[in-house]
Design an enzyme around this catalytic site. Structure first.
Site, PDB file in Angstrom:
ATOM      1  N   GLU A   1      -5.835   3.127   4.141  1.00  0.00           N
ATOM      2  CA  GLU A   1      -6.239   3.702   5.417  1.00  0.00           C
ATOM      3  C   GLU A   1      -7.742   3.941   5.512  1.00  0.00           C
ATOM      4  O   GLU A   1      -8.286   4.023   6.619  1.00  0.00           O
ATOM      5  CB  GLU A   1      -5.487   5.018   5.670  1.00  0.00           C
ATOM      6  CG  GLU A   1      -3.995   4.862   5.900  1.00  0.00           C
ATOM      7  CD  GLU A   1      -3.642   4.141   7.186  1.00  0.00           C
ATOM      8  OE1 GLU A   1      -4.560   3.851   7.987  1.00  0.00           O
ATOM      9  OE2 GLU A   1      -2.443   3.869   7.397  1.00  0.00           O
TER      10      GLU A   1
ATOM     11  N   ASP B   1       0.846  -1.191   0.000  1.00  0.00           N
ATOM     12  CA  ASP B   1       0.000   0.000   0.000  1.00  0.00           C
ATOM     13  C   ASP B   1       0.880   1.239   0.000  1.00  0.00           C
ATOM     14  O   ASP B   1       2.092   1.159   0.186  1.00  0.00           O
ATOM     15  CB  ASP B   1      -0.967  -0.007   1.179  1.00  0.00           C
ATOM     16  CG  ASP B   1      -0.322  -0.525   2.468  1.00  0.00           C
ATOM     17  OD1 ASP B   1       0.929  -0.531   2.553  1.00  0.00           O
ATOM     18  OD2 ASP B   1      -1.053  -0.923   3.379  1.00  0.00           O
TER      19      ASP B   1
END
Length: 432
Positions: free
Chosen positions: A155, A86
């Site tokens: 997130e 990520d």
């Protein structure tokens, strides 16, 4: 899918290729760390990652699922292994003292916010590039397809689904196994594994409670949403204590309660944001339904003039590592790092959208589920680790900075190198 056993001498080959790639990957990491970007705004980040992967000769596609990057290294017939990292950052002011610390800010609906890679996503995506370099250098030693995914918006639990909805598996390849990793405050240079239930499902739910506002001196002429909201907050705590079996782990947290502007004004509405975490997706849905039932009932009891409104801000599945794949990866990591370099990872209440890449049916993307493994790499330098009280990893973790802290810094050279080698060793476990 046939599971192979990599040859022992691959350890030295992986190490040599990591040596060759390390300096530019470390420079990339520091560049990413200094220039963080919020979820789905990772334009500079994704461009830097795409350029680094293109420089290795990979087939790179940008803009997948918004700002995601997909790179393919095809090397003959064989399985397809996906490595995922990520790349988004957080609205936190960095206080690490690094000479390449972030000083960036971003404009949001709430105003200007500071930015920081406080969860190590810059480290994760740099490790993907490093693993790609290692695998490109070893292409004579393996066969199959290496699929590298730099994912946005972890997130807010949005990036994995965005990439899947953009045809990740249809446009590129459907992997036979999906591999990923996360840094943790464990000893740098070590790798932790956990089979089965590893991380929690999570939902963030926004609730609006409607009232009928008025003057604080005449409450009988109003419907006070603050009182209703207060009863909701208190009653929600009975879900875990009275509706969830004692052997299950569930957390219900009201992290936001906002209403009104000053003391003598009863407002027209109250807003809550509720976080729910559990390790069972079916039970998770039951808890969400219980929250909605309680909110509706309290609104009716409080004479709310219209029903409450519910909006799911974001959510993700529970992460269940495939036990067979975990054991295979653990053996590969044991051969590479030695048994002393491994630790048993405890289950975490934290959450990830990584499981959507494997739970294709549960995520609504069709097809059979794909085995996946999500492991953890230590990020605490040895000197700090030895000085930290406790004997076990969980005991020491209580005394160390955790991800999302303004002081958290996982990107030391040992951790970066470990992350690169762990990904490469994991991929080779299926491709050799």
């Amino acid at each position: 899918m046939t599971i192979h056993t990599p040859l022992p001498e691959l350890k030295d080959a992986i190490g040599a290729q990591t040596d060759a790639a390390f300096e530019p990957v470390q420079a990339l990491y520091r560049q990413l760390h200094q220039h963080p970007e919020l979820p789905f705004q990772e334009h500079e980040t994704s461009a830097r990652l795409a350029e680094a992967l293109e420089a290795l000769g990979l087939d790179v596609t940008r803009g997948v699922g918004g700002t995601g990057v997909v790179a393919l290294l095809r090397n003959g017939d064989g399985p397809t292994v996906m490595l995922r990292g990520d790349m988004d950052a957080l609205p936190i002011k960095e206080d690490t003292g690094l000479d390449y610390a972030s000083t960036r800010t971003a404009e949001t609906e709430s105003g200007s916010v500071p930015l920081m890679h406080a969860c190590g996503h810059d480290l994760h995506s740099s490790c993907v590039v490093g693993a790609a370099a290692v695998m490109a250098g070893l292409r004579e030693r393996w066969q199959g397809t290496l699929m590298l995914v730099c994912q946005p918006a972890e997130e807010i639990f949005g990036g994995a689904r965005a990439m899947l909805e953009d045809g990740l598996y249809e446009r590129f390849a459907r992997p036979d196994v999906v591999l990923g990793q996360h840094n943790m405050p464990a000893l740098a240079g070590t790798v932790g594994h956990i089979a089965g239930s590893a991380m929690a499902a999570a939902s963030n739910l926004a609730v609006t409670i409607h009232g009928a506002g008025g003057h604080g001196s005449m409450p009988a002429q109003t419907v006070d949403p603050v009182v209703i909201a207060a009863h909701v907050v208190t009653r929600l705590q009975t879900i875990v204590s009275r509706e969830v079996p004692p052997e299950q782990t569930v957390v219900v947290t009201v992290g936001k309660l906002h209403a009104g502007t000053q003391a003598n004004i009863i407002p027209h509405s109250a807003e809550l944001e509720i976080n729910i975490r559990s390790f069972d997706d079916t039970l998770h849905r039951q808890v969400v339904e219980a929250i909605e039932r309680i909110v509706r009932a309290e609104c009716e009891a409080g004479r709310s003039p219209k029903p409450p409104e519910f909006h799911v801000l974001n959510e993700t599945l529970a992460l269940h590592n495939d036990p067979v794949a975990v054991e295979h990866i653990r053996r590969a990591h044991g051969r590479h790092f030695g048994e002393a370099g491994l630790f048993d990872m405890p289950r975490l209440n934290g959450s990830e959208d990584f499981p959507y890449f494997g739970n294709a049916q549960a995520g609504g993307f069709g097809g059979e589920d794909i085995p996946y493994v999500y492991w953890f790499i230590g990020a605490t330098p040895e000197e700090r680790w030895q000085a930290t009280p406790g004997e076990s990893v969980p005991e020491k973790m209580r005394h160390l900075e955790m991800p999302h802290s303004p002081y958290y810094f996982p990107g030391n050279p040992v951790t970066l190198r470990t992350g690169i080698e762990a990904m490469a060793a994991g991929a080779l476990a299926y491709l050799v």
